[in-house]
Design a protein around this motif. Structure first.
Motif, PDB file in Angstrom:
ATOM      1  N   HIS A   1      -2.076   1.132  -0.472  1.00  0.00           N
ATOM      2  CA  HIS A   1      -2.854   1.826  -1.505  1.00  0.00           C
ATOM      3  C   HIS A   1      -4.187   2.209  -0.866  1.00  0.00           C
ATOM      4  O   HIS A   1      -4.447   1.904   0.299  1.00  0.00           O
ATOM      5  N   TYR A   2      -5.008   2.891  -1.624  1.00  0.00           N
ATOM      6  CA  TYR A   2      -6.327   3.286  -1.143  1.00  0.00           C
ATOM      7  C   TYR A   2      -6.211   4.137   0.138  1.00  0.00           C
ATOM      8  O   TYR A   2      -5.316   4.972   0.250  1.00  0.00           O
TER       9      TYR A   2
ATOM     10  N   THR B   1      -0.114   8.684  -4.077  1.00  0.00           N
ATOM     11  CA  THR B   1      -1.207   7.797  -4.458  1.00  0.00           C
ATOM     12  C   THR B   1      -1.000   6.392  -3.935  1.00  0.00           C
ATOM     13  O   THR B   1      -1.949   5.703  -3.580  1.00  0.00           O
ATOM     14  N   SER B   2       0.257   5.972  -3.891  1.00  0.00           N
ATOM     15  CA  SER B   2       0.499   4.585  -3.502  1.00  0.00           C
ATOM     16  C   SER B   2       1.881   4.409  -2.914  1.00  0.00           C
ATOM     17  O   SER B   2       2.790   5.220  -3.129  1.00  0.00           O
TER      18      SER B   2
END
Length: 293
Positions: free
Chosen positions: A163-164, A187-188
């Motif tokens: 993530h991130y 996004t993830s």
């Protein structure tokens, strides 16, 4: 098959894994699925799983220490459903800055270093319970039907989801395989893992209603699937091909094969490159290539 995921948003799996074929696979006992929360292997008040990148830059990077500790815990677990996360830290224990405030050299750096050392010194006899571990990342192998078939042969899969801005590179030393869905960014890793899990579980015997259902789908034999039709035979002036109504199973099989070849030839010719085909199939493709000359 046992499939587990390790991520910061385990609740994302509830709707997908609780519906349709994924739910049926679990009800039949074919699939044992568990989504683990990476935060359960953190030791600070804020359950921090990310930090600022060394060298500067935008975004946050997922820390490797919780991933290593979680991996060790999951590898040491025995038996289905027996996997337990460590106890929550006491309210006053290990207080650290939040993800937005924590510097790279946080107050839990000693714990992080210890987790890395412990992971490196894992006992050899743990290998039998070790899951086949998969990361989802752009640098990975492009996911396809052949990859899904290979993964379906494993007894236990663990997806570690980023993530991130990304994951600390040292965590990738845990990977048995790194997979990419394609040349785009999600996004993830949770989203990507759901796609892979769905494709893999469909390959397991007994999951689909028809025993040979997965064998006729697109890419199963390297080709796109033939067109499908159902009632009514006529709709808005559009007719179902007469051969499908003929009752001649041999003719239906030939039509479907030729439609599969033609659709692949026109829409995904790259799939035909290097493919070994019977003479009849090659003759049909040759007839398509000479059309309009």
């Amino acid at each position: 098959m046992i499939i587990e995921t390790l991520s910061t948003f385990p609740d994302m799996y509830e709707s997908v894994m609780g519906a349709s074929m994924m739910r049926i696979a679990q009800e039949k006992g074919i699939l044992d699925f568990k989504a683990h929360d990476l935060r359960d292997w953190t030791h600070d008040r804020h359950r921090t799983t990310d930090d600022e990148p060394y060298g500067g830059g935008d975004g946050l990077v997922m820390k490797c220490a919780p991933i290593f500790e979680a991996y060790e815990s999951l590898c040491d677990a025995t038996g289905k459903g027996s996997i337990a996360a460590p106890a929550e830290p006491a309210q006053g224990e290990g207080a650290a800055a939040s993800a937005e405030q924590a510097p790279c050299e946080g107050s839990d750096s000693d714990a992080a270093e210890q987790a890395l050392r412990d992971a490196s010194a894992a006992p050899a006899d743990r290998e039998a319970s070790k899951p086949y571990t998969i990361f989802l990342a752009p640098q990975g192998r492009r996911f396809d039907d052949a990859c899904a078939c290979e993964l379906a042969k494993q007894d236990r899969l663990l997806f570690i989801c980023g993530h991130y801005e990304g994951i600390d590179e040292r965590a990738y030393t845990l990977a048995d395989e790194v997979i990419s869905l394609g040349d785009y960014v999600l996004t993830s890793g949770e989203l990507a893992s759901m796609v892979v899990i769905d494709a893999v579980v469909r390959k397991l015997p007994g999951v689909l209603g028809a025993e040979t259902g997965a064998l006729d789908e697109s890419f199963a034999d390297g080709l796109l699937e033939y067109p499908q039709y159902t009632r009514p035979a006529t709709f808005n002036g559009m007719e179902v091909p007469a051969v499908l109504l003929s009752g001649n199973h041999g003719a239906v099989d030939r039509w479907r094969r030729e439609q599969s070849l033609e659709r692949t030839y026109r829409l995904r010719p790259d799939l035909l490159e290097g493919m070994e085909l019977p003479d009849a199939d090659r003759a049909f493709l040759q007839s398509l290539s000479t059309e309009g000359r």
